[in-house]
Design a protein around this motif. Structure first.
Motif: not given
Length: 210
Positions: A48, A66, A68-69, A86, A88-89, A106, A108-109
């Motif tokens: 993250d 995963e 994130i950012d 995953v 994401h961003r 997955r 996204t963005d």
């Protein structure tokens, strides 16, 4: 299409990832420059707000990881295995993704800019608001993938495999290729250039009279 950019804190702390993972599988607000000593994950890892800078993921196996950012800057992810990951961003900037396996992932963005990504595997993945810009994606696999709000801008996609993947709403007009693996049914709603349209017509045996 507006893609939400990663939200990184200023001046993230540079860490030794191998040492950090011995304590926690949640890594945040960090800069990672080396993955030395990491072979494969035994449990789910969440990154993250992490900047990966010139880090090598070559042949690494990270399952259900995963991000994130996160930003990958000039990293080498050749032949990395990140199935069911995953993203994401996330941004991949000037990276090597040759043979990277992101099957059943997955995204996204996500921005993928100026990447060498031949043989990238995104089969069975779900992509939403993903931009590929100035990338080589020759022989990439998008088999049975879900594409929603996807951009291919100035990319090479020769022999890319879109079997069982709808290209409805996808603009391929600025891409270059000699051949694509895709059915006519899945091309419905796809935007192509005049030259590309003629190529598809010829593949059906249509005689073009000039």
């Amino acid at each position: 299409m507006k893609i939400t950019s990663p939200k990184l804190n200023e001046n993230p702390e540079q860490i030794n990832l191998n040492e950090a993972l011995q304590e926690d599988y949640y890594i945040s607000n960090s800069t990672v420059c080396s993955l030395e000593g990491i072979e494969e994950s035994e449990g789910k890892i969440i990154f993250d707000q992490v900047l990966f800078k010139q880090a090598s993921f070559v042949d690494l196996h990270l399952y259900q990881v995963e991000f994130i950012d996160c930003i990958f800057e000039k990293c080498d992810l050749s032949n990395v295995v990140m199935e069911q990951a995953v993203f994401h961003r996330v941004e991949f900037l000037a990276c090597k993704l040759f043979g990277a396996n992101f099957a059943d992932a997955r995204l996204t963005d996500v921005r993928v800019c100026e990447n060498h990504a031949n043989y990238l595997n995104l089969s069975f993945s779900k992509l939403k608001k993903v931009s590929f810009n100035n990338c080589t994606l020759n022989h990439a696999d998008f088999i049975d993938a879900t594409l929603q709000h996807i951009e291919f801008e100035a990319c090479e996609i020769d022999e890319a495999n879109f079997t069982d993947t709808s290209l409805d709403g996808v603009d391929l007009s600025s891409t270059t290729y000699e051949n694509l693996l895709v059915s006519l049914e899945d091309l419905k709603g796809c935007t192509v250039s005049m030259e590309q349209a003629i190529g598809f017509a010829k593949s059906l045996g249509v005689i073009i009279k000039e």
